[in-house]
Scaffold this motif. Structure first.
Motif, mmCIF file in Angstrom:
data_model
loop_
_atom_site.group_PDB
_atom_site.id
_atom_site.type_symbol
_atom_site.label_atom_id
_atom_site.label_comp_id
_atom_site.label_asym_id
_atom_site.label_seq_id
_atom_site.Cartn_x
_atom_site.Cartn_y
_atom_site.Cartn_z
ATOM 1 N N SER A 183 -15.335 -3.670 -0.391
ATOM 2 C CA SER A 183 -14.187 -3.093 0.313
ATOM 3 C C SER A 183 -13.352 -4.197 0.936
ATOM 4 O O SER A 183 -13.539 -5.383 0.642
ATOM 5 C CB SER A 183 -14.684 -2.113 1.372
ATOM 6 N N GLY A 184 -12.425 -3.786 1.813
ATOM 7 C CA GLY A 184 -11.556 -4.768 2.448
ATOM 8 C C GLY A 184 -12.296 -5.603 3.483
ATOM 9 O O GLY A 184 -11.901 -6.724 3.796
ATOM 10 N N GLU A 187 -10.528 -8.728 0.641
ATOM 11 C CA GLU A 187 -9.661 -9.698 1.320
ATOM 12 C C GLU A 187 -9.146 -10.720 0.316
ATOM 13 O O GLU A 187 -7.996 -11.151 0.408
ATOM 14 C CB GLU A 187 -10.498 -10.469 2.351
ATOM 15 N N PHE A 208 -8.677 -10.257 -2.892
ATOM 16 C CA PHE A 208 -7.641 -9.577 -3.684
ATOM 17 C C PHE A 208 -6.333 -9.518 -2.888
ATOM 18 O O PHE A 208 -5.262 -9.851 -3.397
ATOM 19 C CB PHE A 208 -8.088 -8.139 -4.015
ATOM 20 N N PRO A 250 -4.537 -3.145 -5.256
ATOM 21 C CA PRO A 250 -4.129 -2.253 -6.349
ATOM 22 C C PRO A 250 -3.013 -2.850 -7.208
ATOM 23 O O PRO A 250 -2.914 -2.547 -8.404
ATOM 24 C CB PRO A 250 -3.636 -1.000 -5.609
ATOM 25 N N GLY A 280 -16.796 1.697 -2.545
ATOM 26 C CA GLY A 280 -15.829 0.992 -1.702
ATOM 27 C C GLY A 280 -14.487 0.849 -2.392
ATOM 28 O O GLY A 280 -14.362 1.047 -3.603
ATOM 29 N N GLY A 281 -13.475 0.485 -1.607
ATOM 30 C CA GLY A 281 -12.100 0.428 -2.103
ATOM 31 C C GLY A 281 -11.913 -0.366 -3.382
ATOM 32 O O GLY A 281 -11.194 0.068 -4.291
ATOM 33 N N THR A 337 -11.832 4.617 -2.065
ATOM 34 C CA THR A 337 -11.164 4.123 -0.850
ATOM 35 C C THR A 337 -11.553 5.018 0.327
ATOM 36 O O THR A 337 -12.181 6.059 0.130
ATOM 37 C CB THR A 337 -9.634 4.107 -1.055
ATOM 38 N N ASP A 338 -11.182 4.599 1.543
ATOM 39 C CA ASP A 338 -11.663 5.304 2.733
ATOM 40 C C ASP A 338 -11.288 6.787 2.732
ATOM 41 O O ASP A 338 -10.140 7.146 2.489
ATOM 42 C CB ASP A 338 -11.124 4.613 3.987
#
Ligand code: KG4
Ligand code: ZN
Length: 333
Positions: free
Chosen positions: A135-136, A163, A165, A180, A269-270, A301-302
């Motif tokens: 995820s982020g 992060e 990405f 994305p 996760g995202g 995603t969340d």
């Protein structure tokens, strides 16, 4: 079997979901667009936007699930990890609602919930399985023995892959969140066009800060030689960076699966929404003989549906908390 309202507000998405007898009946997500102009999430603005969204989002989740507040058996919320100001909005709302309705309260760990997103739809993973949660804010390899029994077996020593990405996208002048968009441009690019040095990390741990810096120097250097380098080669740059990040992730996942002799594998996760990662995972799974699980995009995603799923298991296990509970930005796994 319980009827539960779940609230997620750990970062910049306000979300509410209703789960009935283990089936998700609604999952409303309000995105916050205010952060785009700042190139990243501004905590104070996120908190304020959660305050504006929480009442309509919860009302919509209840309405879509055709559920009256009085029918609820429990209220669940994300306790952490996340941004304190954001967590406070969802947490305070959940506590107040539970108090007002005299219903039990359930706290959920955001990263446990990302893993449990796999139980929202069929086919569900068999235990034990390995979940790569990306995820982020986190990059974790998790050994999952049961819905409420999971351990981190590997994680990032510095930045999260999300992060990396987002930072790469920012360096390329793309808006936030850039993950994305890297995915989108990579679709038409050549993943072998450029290569970036990978940092070797011990065991099952990851490191993404080195590649982030290498990417920055690469772009600066090429732009010095040709000011139009980024515009002329955008899809190749995105495809190459994505390819490198995916290779690092899947290399460690393969090592974990081989070491533990587990062939039931999942991503969450995202960043698991990334099409390059999904495709490369499917190819690797074919070669390794894995059964692989990838959640539907809306559960990567969340979202509050995953919080509701986690809360469902906690309800069945009788894991409730009192009104003295407070948000924990660095909640331990
Ligand atoms: O799980 P998540 O929604 O929020 C956190 O808990 O952090 O993950 C957000 C991260 C961001 O870094 C975003 O850029 C990344 O997931 N992301 C993607 C894609 N969709 C979301 N990264 C790469 N490709 C995607 N398609
Ligand atoms: Zn998340």
């Amino acid at each position: 079997m319980p009827v539960i309202l779940a609230i997620e507000s750990s970062c910049d998405e306000t979300s509410a979901a209703v789960i009935r007898h283990g089936q998700v009946r609604s999952n409303v997500v309000a995105n916050q667009t205010v952060h785009v102009q700042y190139g990243g999430v501004v905590p104070e603005l996120a908190s304020r936007a959660h305050q504006q969204h929480i009442v309509p989002v919860v009302s919509q989740a209840l309405a879509q699930a055709q559920t009256a507040k009085t029918e609820l058996d429990a209220i669940a919320f994300t306790r952490g990890p996340g941004l304190l100001g954001s967590l406070l909005v969802g947490g305070s709302f959940a506590k107040a609602l539970a108090l007002g309705l005299a219903k039990p309260l359930i706290e959920v760990h955001h990263m446990h919930a990302h893993v449990l997103a796999h139980f929202i739809e069929e086919p569900q993973p068999q235990f034990p399985f390995i979940c790569l949660t990306v995820s982020g804010g986190h990059t974790q390899l998790v050994l999952v023995r049961a819905p409420l029994d999971m351990t981190i077996i590997g994680q990032t020593q510095d930045d999260a892959v999300g992060e990396a990405f987002d930072k790469a996208a920012k360096i390329l002048g793309l808006p936030y969140p850039g993950g994305p968009l890297i995915d989108q441009h990579a679709q038409t690019g050549n993943p072998e066009a450029f290569s970036f040095p990978e940092v070797q990390t011990p065991g099952l741990n990851f490191s993404f800060s080195g590649i982030k810096t290498a990417f920055l120097y690469f772009v600066q250097d090429k732009t010095r030689q040709n000011p139009d380098f980024v515009t002329e080669h955008l899809s190749d740059i995105c495809a190459s960076m994505q390819h490198t990040l995916v290779k690092i992730l899947l290399g460690k996942l393969r090592r974990a699966a081989r070491e533990l002799k587990i062939n039931e594998v999942a991503i969450a996760g995202g960043v698991s929404a990334n099409r390059g990662l999904r495709q490369a995972l499917r190819d690797l799974a074919n070669r390794e003989g894995w059964r692989v699980h990838v959640p539907a995009f809306q559960y990567c995603t969340d979202n509050a549906a995953m919080i509701a799923m986690a809360a469902h298991y906690k309800y069945l296990a009788g894991e409730f908390v009192g009104q003295d509970i407070s948000p924990e930005p660095r909640l331990a796994f």
